[in-house]
Design a protein around this motif. Structure first.
Motif, PDB file in Angstrom:
ATOM      1  N   SER A 147       0.867  -1.097   0.007  1.00  0.00           N
ATOM      2  CA  SER A 147       0.231   0.026  -0.032  1.00  0.00           C
ATOM      3  C   SER A 147       0.916   1.186   0.141  1.00  0.00           C
ATOM      4  N   LEU A 148       1.979   1.167   0.592  1.00  0.00           N
ATOM      5  CA  LEU A 148       3.156   2.267   0.625  1.00  0.00           C
ATOM      6  C   LEU A 148       3.654   2.464  -0.818  1.00  0.00           C
ATOM      7  N   LEU A 149       4.455   1.233  -1.056  1.00  0.00           N
ATOM      8  CA  LEU A 149       5.360   1.293  -1.949  1.00  0.00           C
ATOM      9  C   LEU A 149       4.696   1.543  -3.558  1.00  0.00           C
ATOM     10  N   SER A 150       3.570   0.845  -3.582  1.00  0.00           N
ATOM     11  CA  SER A 150       3.104   0.575  -5.195  1.00  0.00           C
ATOM     12  C   SER A 150       2.814   2.107  -5.772  1.00  0.00           C
ATOM     13  N   PRO A 151       2.142   2.927  -4.769  1.00  0.00           N
ATOM     14  CA  PRO A 151       2.030   4.506  -5.448  1.00  0.00           C
ATOM     15  C   PRO A 151       3.386   5.120  -5.545  1.00  0.00           C
ATOM     16  N   VAL A 152       4.349   4.991  -4.731  1.00  0.00           N
ATOM     17  CA  VAL A 152       5.490   5.465  -4.984  1.00  0.00           C
ATOM     18  C   VAL A 152       6.316   4.983  -6.204  1.00  0.00           C
ATOM     19  N   ALA A 251      -0.330   9.681  -7.862  1.00  0.00           N
ATOM     20  CA  ALA A 251       0.411   8.530  -7.163  1.00  0.00           C
ATOM     21  C   ALA A 251       1.130   8.884  -5.990  1.00  0.00           C
ATOM     22  N   TRP A 252       1.650  10.115  -5.820  1.00  0.00           N
ATOM     23  CA  TRP A 252       2.278  10.911  -4.736  1.00  0.00           C
ATOM     24  C   TRP A 252       1.313  11.020  -3.855  1.00  0.00           C
ATOM     25  N   MET A 253       0.081  11.341  -3.911  1.00  0.00           N
ATOM     26  CA  MET A 253      -1.053  11.620  -3.032  1.00  0.00           C
ATOM     27  C   MET A 253      -1.423  10.308  -2.663  1.00  0.00           C
ATOM     28  N   GLY A 258      -0.264   5.822   2.176  1.00  0.00           N
ATOM     29  CA  GLY A 258       0.410   4.818   2.405  1.00  0.00           C
ATOM     30  C   GLY A 258       1.470   4.990   3.379  1.00  0.00           C
ATOM     31  N   THR A 259       2.182   6.194   3.457  1.00  0.00           N
ATOM     32  CA  THR A 259       3.117   6.405   4.492  1.00  0.00           C
ATOM     33  C   THR A 259       2.411   6.520   5.869  1.00  0.00           C
ATOM     34  N   GLY A 260       1.281   6.956   6.061  1.00  0.00           N
ATOM     35  CA  GLY A 260       0.704   6.905   7.258  1.00  0.00           C
ATOM     36  C   GLY A 260       0.402   5.522   7.767  1.00  0.00           C
ATOM     37  N   THR A 261       0.254   4.532   6.752  1.00  0.00           N
ATOM     38  CA  THR A 261      -0.040   3.231   7.076  1.00  0.00           C
ATOM     39  C   THR A 261       1.297   2.500   7.625  1.00  0.00           C
ATOM     40  N   LEU A 262       2.251   3.000   6.926  1.00  0.00           N
ATOM     41  CA  LEU A 262       3.831   2.209   7.229  1.00  0.00           C
ATOM     42  C   LEU A 262       4.384   2.674   8.661  1.00  0.00           C
ATOM     43  N   THR A 307      -1.059  20.601   1.049  1.00  0.00           N
ATOM     44  CA  THR A 307      -0.561  20.197   2.373  1.00  0.00           C
ATOM     45  C   THR A 307      -1.637  19.602   3.413  1.00  0.00           C
ATOM     46  N   GLY A 308      -2.890  20.248   3.178  1.00  0.00           N
ATOM     47  CA  GLY A 308      -4.215  19.635   3.890  1.00  0.00           C
ATOM     48  C   GLY A 308      -4.460  18.442   3.231  1.00  0.00           C
ATOM     49  N   THR A 309      -4.630  18.366   2.221  1.00  0.00           N
ATOM     50  CA  THR A 309      -5.035  16.918   1.545  1.00  0.00           C
ATOM     51  C   THR A 309      -4.035  15.823   1.998  1.00  0.00           C
ATOM     52  N   ALA A 310      -2.758  16.158   1.815  1.00  0.00           N
ATOM     53  CA  ALA A 310      -1.665  15.058   2.249  1.00  0.00           C
ATOM     54  C   ALA A 310      -1.759  14.703   3.513  1.00  0.00           C
TER      55      ALA A 310
END
Length: 424
Positions: A147-152, A251-253, A258-262, A307-310
């Motif tokens: 979930s983190l790395l696929s979008p990256v 993809a970055w959004m 995914g970053t939050g998940t990790l 920023t707010g969305t991220a």
């Protein structure tokens, strides 16, 4: 016993990881394909495609779990990878929206059959109980990392490639997964103790309905799906149309979530040693309610910023991890070892049933009525699931004590539902 010293498991786990990343990259590319074909109506197209995915998961997964002891499992896993690779290869050739729906139906039917088959194979190639538990955890970690790395990976790839080339890459990935499965020695399935396919198909669901903590998990599935649908379905239109972003920005959004998940997944193992699963999971539900409320505020007030969305997407990722990661522990503590595959298959179907409810809300309602009504509805569903979980899952039941005795009695002696509920 060292888990990855088992050659067959090592190869099969590699196949799962490759297939997971293939599915993740396909999801990113599918959103961009939908936008390319439908523009502002991409959310509805993507929501419909993902609804088809959920229908397949809800129907196919339990039927596969019920029939897995009658099928040549290695051949089936290879065939499913071949089907998925062929379908993904055909996706960039579509010219009409309905083509997407047909191909997604085939792709997700194969994926829905792959997961319960993979789960049923693990206990046969990893007989050691401690190693088996680690194998289940490794599978969950792989899903989290995907979930983190696929979008990256998709964001990096899109710097050099057009999105349709992502489909080619994922097709190659499914082919590699099939080769790895072919290299394993998967034994024939042992006959199930259940006498009929129907009994096997619904056995895990019966356990969920009969066990208070698992009824709470069912409610939490709705919370995860409500918040997750905002991210999965609406990101492409939100980023492209409201923020004026590019394909890479989409993809970055997604990677922000995914970053939050990790980050949450890195903290959780130690946290779960000190805090009950119920506390962690209901806290995650509260985080997701806050995340959906923030998303509604962003779209309702017009204060749409990168920023707010991220940050909101990252908060949603944290909340999803707090619920999803401990779920395997709760399942293992609620059933006997020989019933674990059925319990995981039931959770697989029931969790996707929740997504089947929320995907159309995000896609269809979001396209026809706007993001604010759609996200508000999803926020209300998240609140409903949270309240239901708190009521259904008793406070004194933390979700960590083994309940194999009660579940075994349910499976083997036909013990009444009321007595099992009392025991759980």
């Amino acid at each position: 016993m060292r888990l990855f010293s088992v050659r067959d498991y090592r190869h099969l786990f590699g196949a799962q990881v490759i297939a997971l990343f293939g599915t993740g990259l396909t999801t990113v590319a599918l959103g961009l394909l939908a936008y390319d074909l439908a523009g502002p109506r991409a959310g509805m197209v993507l929501g419909t495609a993902l609804t088809i995915k959920m229908v397949m998961y809800v129907i196919i997964a339990p039927l596969t779990a019920a029939s897995i002891d009658r099928l040549p499992r290695r051949t089936l896993l290879v065939l499913l990878d071949v089907i998925r690779g062929a379908v993904v290869l055909a996706l960039p050739l579509v010219t009409e929206v309905w083509h997407i729906y047909v191909l997604i139906g085939l792709l997700q039917a194969a994926s829905a059959a792959f997961t319960p088959t993979f789960q049923a194979v693990i206990p046969d190639i990893v007989p050691d109980e401690a190693a088996y538990t680690r194998a289940l955890s490794a599978s969950q970690v792989a899903s989290t990392m995907e979930s983190l790395l696929s979008p990256v990976l998709a964001a990096v790839a899109l710097i050099f490639l057009t999105f349709d080339r992502l489909f080619l890459g994922t097709s190659i990935g499914f082919a590699a997964s099939a080769v790895l499965v072919l290299s394993t020695r998967i034994p024939d399935a042992r006959p199930s103790a259940r006498t009929t396919a129907w009994d096997k198909a619904v056995g895990g669901i019966r356990t969920f309905l009969a066990t208070p903590r698992l009824r709470g998990v069912m409610a939490l599935n709705l919370v995860v799906a409500s918040a997750g649908s905002i991210v999965v379905v609406s990101t492409v239109n939100h980023v492209r149309d409201r923020l004026g972003g590019t394909q890479q920005d989409v993809a970055w959004m997604l990677a922000a979530s995914g970053t939050g998940t990790l980050l949450a997944a890195l903290v959780l193992p130690r946290l779960l040693d000190r805090i009950s699963a119920r506390t962690v999971m209901t806290t995650g539900a509260g985080v997701l309610v806050g995340g959906t409320a923030a998303a509604v505020t962003i779209t309702a007030t017009g204060l749409t910023t990168w920023t707010g969305t991220a940050v909101t997407w990252a908060v949603i990722g944290v909340g999803m991890a707090l619920i999803i990661t401990p779920t395997g522990k709760v399942l293992r503590a609620s059933v006997a070892r020989n019933a674990i595959p059925e319990a995981f298959a039931a959770q697989f179907s029931l969790s996707h049933l929740a997504w089947l409810i929320t995907y159309p809300v995000a896609g269809v309602l979001g396209t026809n009525a706007g993001l604010t009504p759609a996200w508000s509805t999803l926020a209300a569903l998240a609140v409903t699931g949270t309240v239901a979980a708190l009521l259904l899952w008793p406070r004194h039941d933390g979700g960590g004590a083994p309940r194999a005795d009660a579940t075994t009695a349910w499976h083997l002696s036909g013990r009444s539902r009321s007595s099992l509920t009392k025991a759980a």
